[in-house]
Scaffold this motif. Sequence first.
Motif, mmCIF file in Angstrom:
data_model
loop_
_atom_site.group_PDB
_atom_site.id
_atom_site.type_symbol
_atom_site.label_atom_id
_atom_site.label_comp_id
_atom_site.label_asym_id
_atom_site.label_seq_id
_atom_site.Cartn_x
_atom_site.Cartn_y
_atom_site.Cartn_z
ATOM 1 N N SER A 149 -30.825 21.067 58.695
ATOM 2 C CA SER A 149 -30.696 21.681 57.543
ATOM 3 C C SER A 149 -29.644 21.496 56.503
ATOM 4 O O SER A 149 -28.860 20.693 56.962
ATOM 5 C CB SER A 149 -30.560 23.191 58.026
ATOM 6 N N ASP A 150 -29.401 21.976 55.552
ATOM 7 C CA ASP A 150 -28.386 21.858 54.550
ATOM 8 C C ASP A 150 -28.234 20.465 54.199
ATOM 9 O O ASP A 150 -27.103 19.804 53.815
ATOM 10 C CB ASP A 150 -27.246 22.310 54.958
ATOM 11 N N ARG A 151 -29.237 19.614 54.047
ATOM 12 C CA ARG A 151 -29.309 18.166 53.556
ATOM 13 C C ARG A 151 -28.729 18.384 52.235
ATOM 14 O O ARG A 151 -27.866 16.925 51.792
ATOM 15 C CB ARG A 151 -30.634 17.475 53.685
ATOM 16 N N ARG A 152 -29.088 19.041 51.262
ATOM 17 C CA ARG A 152 -28.442 19.186 49.854
ATOM 18 C C ARG A 152 -26.986 19.374 49.856
ATOM 19 O O ARG A 152 -26.637 19.241 48.575
ATOM 20 C CB ARG A 152 -29.322 20.005 48.920
ATOM 21 N N ARG A 153 -26.709 19.849 50.867
ATOM 22 C CA ARG A 153 -25.022 20.103 51.159
ATOM 23 C C ARG A 153 -24.326 19.016 51.645
ATOM 24 O O ARG A 153 -23.308 19.520 52.018
ATOM 25 C CB ARG A 153 -24.952 21.552 51.510
ATOM 26 N N GLY A 154 -25.165 17.918 51.890
ATOM 27 C CA GLY A 154 -24.162 16.820 52.318
ATOM 28 C C GLY A 154 -24.522 16.631 54.003
ATOM 29 O O GLY A 154 -23.973 15.703 54.284
ATOM 30 N N LEU A 155 -25.369 17.497 54.750
ATOM 31 C CA LEU A 155 -25.346 17.347 56.013
ATOM 32 C C LEU A 155 -26.544 16.539 56.321
ATOM 33 O O LEU A 155 -27.547 16.399 55.564
ATOM 34 C CB LEU A 155 -25.688 18.819 56.686
ATOM 35 N N GLY A 156 -26.416 15.945 57.451
ATOM 36 C CA GLY A 156 -27.574 15.157 58.025
ATOM 37 C C GLY A 156 -28.126 13.811 57.417
ATOM 38 O O GLY A 156 -29.290 13.501 57.596
ATOM 39 N N TRP A 157 -27.182 13.147 56.842
ATOM 40 C CA TRP A 157 -27.546 11.963 56.197
ATOM 41 C C TRP A 157 -27.417 11.060 57.373
ATOM 42 O O TRP A 157 -26.481 10.656 58.065
ATOM 43 C CB TRP A 157 -26.462 11.496 54.756
#
Length: 188
Positions: A149-157
């Motif tokens: 989750s929160d990929r648009r907030r910079g997590l999980g790349w």
Amino acid sequence: MRVTMVFHGPFRVATGVPRPGIDAAVDRSELLPASSLKGLMRDSAERLLPGLPDLVEHVFGGPRKPTVWAWSSARFPYEPQVRTRARVSLDAKTGAAKRDHLLYGEEVWARSAEFDVTRHALLPQSPLSEDDHLAVLACAAAGVHSIGSDRRRGLGWVECMTADPVVDAALVDRFRALAANWGQQHAS
């Protein structure tokens, strides 16, 4: 097939169940479950094979067709760190923080992880060989660039790669030819 995942920052695969003081908690015993990994790869395959849902179902399974492949949960060569991050919800009109909307979520910091995709049953009668299946699986893994989750907030790349088979020009050519042939043979 072993997949190595390299993390470019923290990630969160939340349980959906809060804990006291934590709104978005992770499962510390299984930070990256097999079901999430299979879902990520299936989504990647669907994006790489637009208009060929029956090919994706042939490899990944579906409601009427179980898959012959099994995913393991991720293994971390170094102990990942779980940290808590606070965030606020913003009012769309004012851009200011909403009152009483402070959220706490756990995030996982890791360098890398590995997981396996193994065949657990015989391949069904099909025009696809095991090497064809592996080409789809390896390209799908290489197409995964974010998790949780929160990929648009910079997590999980992330970046994913396989060693056997290696995603090289020859494998990509095989994948493209397989998709083109499947599309021609199964056009309705």
